[in-house]
Design a protein around this motif. Structure first.
Motif, PDB file in Angstrom:
ATOM      1  N   UNK A  81      52.971 -73.786  68.279  1.00 18.25           N
ATOM      2  CA  UNK A  81      52.807 -74.314  66.926  1.00 18.25           C
ATOM      3  C   UNK A  81      52.498 -73.183  65.944  1.00 18.25           C
ATOM      4  N   UNK A  82      51.661 -72.260  66.394  1.00 22.73           N
ATOM      5  CA  UNK A  82      51.236 -71.236  65.438  1.00 22.73           C
ATOM      6  C   UNK A  82      52.154 -70.009  65.407  1.00 22.73           C
ATOM      7  N   UNK A  83      53.076 -69.908  66.358  1.00 23.73           N
ATOM      8  CA  UNK A  83      53.987 -68.767  66.289  1.00 23.73           C
ATOM      9  C   UNK A  83      55.392 -69.200  65.910  1.00 23.73           C
ATOM     10  N   UNK A  84      55.818 -70.354  66.428  1.00 28.44           N
ATOM     11  CA  UNK A  84      57.205 -70.742  66.216  1.00 28.44           C
ATOM     12  C   UNK A  84      57.309 -72.257  66.110  1.00 28.44           C
ATOM     13  N   UNK A  85      56.744 -72.833  65.038  1.00 31.41           N
ATOM     14  CA  UNK A  85      56.752 -74.296  64.933  1.00 31.41           C
ATOM     15  C   UNK A  85      58.169 -74.845  64.853  1.00 31.41           C
ATOM     16  N   UNK A  86      58.325 -76.048  65.422  1.00 30.66           N
ATOM     17  CA  UNK A  86      59.664 -76.633  65.450  1.00 30.66           C
ATOM     18  C   UNK A  86      60.021 -77.271  64.122  1.00 30.66           C
ATOM     19  N   UNK A  87      58.997 -77.807  63.426  1.00 27.76           N
ATOM     20  CA  UNK A  87      59.292 -78.595  62.226  1.00 27.76           C
ATOM     21  C   UNK A  87      58.973 -77.772  60.989  1.00 27.76           C
ATOM     22  N   UNK A  88      59.805 -77.914  59.986  1.00 30.04           N
ATOM     23  CA  UNK A  88      59.599 -77.094  58.793  1.00 30.04           C
ATOM     24  C   UNK A  88      58.315 -77.454  58.045  1.00 30.04           C
ATOM     25  N   UNK A  89      57.876 -78.740  58.128  1.00 29.64           N
ATOM     26  CA  UNK A  89      56.610 -79.118  57.479  1.00 29.64           C
ATOM     27  C   UNK A  89      55.445 -78.411  58.159  1.00 29.64           C
ATOM     28  N   UNK A  90      55.499 -78.338  59.508  1.00 29.95           N
ATOM     29  CA  UNK A  90      54.450 -77.641  60.246  1.00 29.95           C
ATOM     30  C   UNK A  90      54.405 -76.187  59.820  1.00 29.95           C
ATOM     31  N   UNK A  91      55.570 -75.588  59.728  1.00 29.42           N
ATOM     32  CA  UNK A  91      55.623 -74.189  59.352  1.00 29.42           C
ATOM     33  C   UNK A  91      55.049 -73.994  57.949  1.00 29.42           C
ATOM     34  N   UNK A  92      55.450 -74.902  57.046  1.00 25.07           N
ATOM     35  CA  UNK A  92      54.956 -74.794  55.677  1.00 25.07           C
ATOM     36  C   UNK A  92      53.437 -74.879  55.658  1.00 25.07           C
ATOM     37  N   UNK A  93      52.854 -75.765  56.497  1.00 26.04           N
ATOM     38  CA  UNK A  93      51.401 -75.927  56.488  1.00 26.04           C
ATOM     39  C   UNK A  93      50.710 -74.711  57.085  1.00 26.04           C
ATOM     40  N   UNK A  94      51.188 -74.265  58.246  1.00 26.33           N
ATOM     41  CA  UNK A  94      50.440 -73.183  58.909  1.00 26.33           C
ATOM     42  C   UNK A  94      50.630 -71.856  58.189  1.00 26.33           C
ATOM     43  N   UNK A  95      51.689 -71.736  57.420  1.00 28.43           N
ATOM     44  CA  UNK A  95      51.830 -70.494  56.649  1.00 28.43           C
ATOM     45  C   UNK A  95      51.142 -70.616  55.298  1.00 28.43           C
ATOM     46  N   UNK A  96      50.484 -71.758  55.072  1.00 30.41           N
ATOM     47  CA  UNK A  96      49.646 -71.878  53.881  1.00 30.41           C
ATOM     48  C   UNK A  96      50.407 -72.202  52.629  1.00 30.41           C
ATOM     49  N   UNK A  97      51.628 -72.761  52.770  1.00 29.85           N
ATOM     50  CA  UNK A  97      52.346 -73.083  51.541  1.00 29.85           C
ATOM     51  C   UNK A  97      51.837 -74.363  50.895  1.00 29.85           C
ATOM     52  N   UNK A  98      51.178 -75.202  51.649  1.00 34.88           N
ATOM     53  CA  UNK A  98      50.420 -76.303  51.041  1.00 34.88           C
ATOM     54  C   UNK A  98      49.354 -76.748  52.018  1.00 34.88           C
ATOM     55  N   UNK A  99      48.477 -77.624  51.520  1.00 35.69           N
ATOM     56  CA  UNK A  99      47.453 -78.160  52.412  1.00 35.69           C
ATOM     57  C   UNK A  99      46.068 -77.850  51.899  1.00 35.69           C
TER      58      UNK A  99
END
Lengths: 461, 292
Positions: free
Chosen positions: B274-292
């Protein structure tokens, strides 16, 4: 011109001062470039002018009314012939009374020319006083109003001054309650001291016998007068204890049901109903106790073979308990509701049932507040008068049997002071001593209760 | 009211993200489907098609996932995404909220926990909970820990109870700090100690699953580090589901991570994935701090 007209005119004058003061500040503002250049809003300049006009006028009025009577009386005594002047004390008071009657147009039966003349003098003095009052008040108001008006400058800190005046007014209002309490306490205290001059303090506090009937003259046949307050306080405690036995469990359980189990619909229906119970006048509870509950207890007691007097401590205590239920339940409800939901969640999260959570977490957490509420209820029960007057009886029995009739401190105060009384007999004065004791007891209870409740509040807020 | 505003802002940013062309090798994902590996073999708890409502408002939409034995599952997502609501559904804590309703199938070792005939008391003894804010009871430290064993009648003798209390405090890493003042009120401890006391209180009942609802959000970094250490130790004996706002915490303590978004379960995968290669773009957006 009578005083109320004068007050109205003063108010009108102050209103006028407001308008003029505000207008002056506005015109000054126009000269220097708009109201933003003023230190305060025009309203405050108007208000300040009105205060300058109204307050001195009011002060003069009050001072005049305070000293008016005394000065007139002094002048009146001065005018009386020397032999009357030297009478002194109560006889002079009687004479002045008849002079006042004459002045009020009640001269029937009085023929003494000196007194009639004094009556005439009084009438004219009063008229002069009224006229002088009007002149002094209005000219004072005008003078100070003009002074305030002349002081208006754009740099003047009108808002600060107005707010300072109103702060003082608020302070005075809050002082009224304190001063009144102090006055009551002092008056009770001084009468009690007079009482303790005739009856020793310890005889009063620890005496076991209460029969306040006293011979007024030495040759009169009457009681010797015993002023032992113990039976009264014992009766008060007995009735209060019965009341608390009824009110605390019932009120507490009602509060637990309402705050923990009842849905919002039941809660919103039952809570107001409980509070209606608190709105019933105590005199209504009183005749409910005397006419319904007391005979019922007596009859039921007779069935069981018990000897119940028709005015029993039990009847008064039961009804008083019912009266206090809403008091206890609403205070407890407040503190139980104030217990944080997180504590309940914590307990539920460990698998506790609702009743375990209430018994072992919620109630212990709310306990200080509940205790505070109960203490407040106790002090209310001790001070309660109407129910016990009607249902508890007058006999000062020193007994712990709730089926007998007892009397309470409040009942005795009522019976001692109802009717015509002479204020130099220990019988009457003992009422003040009782009142003082009662006041001290309830004050101590309230103090402890409020202290406990406050401590509890700090814990969770 | 507050919540609605927060959610609508999230929704807007999410929409703008979704409309962006998908990056990298990820294929577009069908609406409403959870990606990754939500299911495990022989799960401890199995949830299927769970919906949660607060009166008319739906907070959880069709969530299906498993929690395996002795694993630490973390649940992450923006505020108001429903992760706490879902967690509270796992031991029926939502029962205490008026108007809350749970639909779907939730099973603890095959047993339906929303079975109307099921008694919620033993369930909560098996699935314990630690809350966001430390909530020690206004009792002594000893009585706080002894509370659960006492109400469940787990021990008869005082000596046994002493053992349970000591053991629980030991396992919660609090024993050395409080052993000399067990009779003092639990509310007098520091925030971190209070939270460890609450954990000790929970494990004193020997639950099988421990639910933790943002257990460190009210604590300072040092206290947080202690709790995280503790979670790692506890995972040897307990199954743990933890809701957290801190992604670093999720990365540190959990073996699997579930990402929630607006009441839907977006992705469940191994934490590392999840933290290196998330499958879903929403997950990626969240863990990279683009929202949340």
């Amino acid at each position: 011109m009578d005083t109320s007209t004068l007050l109205a005119i003063t108010a009108a004058l102050a209103a006028l001062a407001y308008v003029i003061g505000r207008g002056r500040s506005l015109s000054q503002a126009a000269d220097i470039g708009g109201i933003r250049k003023l230190n305060s809003l025009p309203f405050y300049y108007g208000m300040l002018t009105a205060l300058w006009c109204g307050l001195p006028a009011l002060l003069l009025l009050v001072l005049w009314l305070i000293f008016d009577e005394a000065i007139i009386q002094a002048l009146l005594i001065e005018s009386l012939p020397a032999d009357m002047r030297d009478l002194g004390g109560s006889e002079l008071g009687l004479l002045l009374n008849s002079v006042q009657n004459i002045a009020n147009g009640n001269s029937a039966g009085i023929t003494n020319p000196d007194l009639l003349a004094a009556g005439q003098l009084l009438v004219s003095l009063r008229e002069n006083s009224q006229r002088a009052l009007a002149v002094v008040v209005l000219s004072g108001g005008l003078l100070f109003g003009v002074f305030g008006w002349a002081r208006i400058r754009p740099q003047q800190k009108a808002r600060f001054q107005v707010e300072a005046v109103f702060k003082i007014v608020l302070l005075l209002c809050s002082c009224i309650a304190i001063v009144t309490t102090l006055g009551i306490v002092l008056s009770v205290l001084f009468e009690s001291l007079r009482f303790f001059q005739t009856v020793p303090f310890f005889d009063f506090v620890f005496g076991l016998d209460w029969s306040p009937q006293m011979a007024i003259r030495s040759d009169q046949v009457g009681g010797s007068g015993a002023f032992g307050a113990v039976p009264l306080f014992a009766g008060t405690l007995l009735i209060s204890a019965i009341a608390m036995l009824v009110a605390v469990p019932t009120g507490l359980m009602a509060a637990i049901y309402l705050s923990e189990y009842a849905g919002s619909r039941i809660r919103s229906a039952v809570k107001p109903m409980l509070e209606v119970l608190a709105g019933i006048p105590t005199v209504v509870y009183g005749f409910f106790a005397a006419l319904t509950v007391a005979p019922m207890i007596r009859d039921n007691g007779a069935v069981l073979g018990l000897d119940v007097s028709s005015e029993s401590a039990l009847a008064a205590g039961l009804v008083m308990g019912v009266m206090i239920i809403p008091f206890v339940s609403s205070l407890s409800d407040d503190v139980i509701t104030a217990v944080p939901q997180s504590l309940r969640d914590g307990s539920f999260g460990l698998g506790a049932t609702q009743s375990e959570t209430i018994r072992q977490v919620v109630i212990p957490a709310a306990l200080p507040g509940i205790v505070g509420g109960v203490l407040l209820a106790v002090s209310r029960a001790i001070g309660e008068t109407m129910i016990v007057v009607m249902a508890a009886g007058l006999a000062a029995n020193l007994t712990a049997n709730p089926l007998e009739s007892v009397t309470t401190v409040t009942v005795q105060i009522v019976t001692l002071l109802v009717g015509d009384q002479e204020f130099d007999s220990p019988k009457t004065l003992s009422a003040f001593a009782l009142g003082l004791m009662l006041f001290v007891v309830t004050l101590a209870l309230n103090y402890i209760a409020l202290h406990v409740v406050r401590k509890y509040r700090e814990q969770y807020e | 009211m507050m919540e609605a505003t927060v959610e609508s802002t999230i929704e807007q940013s999410a929409d703008s993200l979704v409309s962006r062309p998908a990056t990298g090798e990820r294929a577009p994902v069908a609406e409403g489907e959870t990606v990754g590996s939500p299911f495990v073999d022989s799960p401890k708890m199995a949830m299927r098609n769970v919906d949660v409502f607060y009166n008319d408002k739906q907070a959880i939409f069709d969530v299906s996932m498993d929690i395996g034995s002795n694993e630490v599952v973390s649940m992450i997502g923006p505020s108001g995404c429903g992760k706490s609501t879902f967690l509270r559904a796992l031991n029926r804590m939502n029962d205490t909220i008026e108007g809350a309703r749970v639909e779907g199938s939730l099973r603890l070792e095959g047993q339906d926990i929303y079975d109307p005939k099921l008694d919620v008391v033993p369930l909560r003894a098996r699935v314990g909970m630690v809350f966001q804010k430390p909530n020690p009871f206004p009792k002594s430290i000893y009585d706080n820990v002894a509370y659960g064993p006492r109400i469940h009648g787990l021990v008869d003798r005082r000596a046994d109870l002493d053992d349970v209390v000591e053991d629980s405090l030991q396992r919660a890493g609090l024993w050395n700090e409080v052993k000399d003042r067990l009779n003092q009120p639990g509310t007098g401890l520091s925030g971190g100690q209070q939270q460890r006391l609450c954990i000790a209180r929970t494990i004193a009942v020997s639950p099988e699953v421990i639910l933790m609802d943002e257990p460190c959000s009210a604590l300072d970094p040092i206290a947080t580090a202690k709790i995280e250490e503790l979670i790692a130790e506890l995972s040897e004996n307990f199954t743990i589901a933890i809701v957290t706002h801190s992604m670093q915490q999720a990365a540190r303590v959990s073996s699997r991570t579930a990402y929630f978004h607006l009441g839907k379960l977006i992705e469940v995968n191994d934490t590392e994935r999840v933290f290196t290669n998330p499958e879903h773009e929403l997950t990626e957006a969240y863990i990279t701090g683009r929202f949340g």
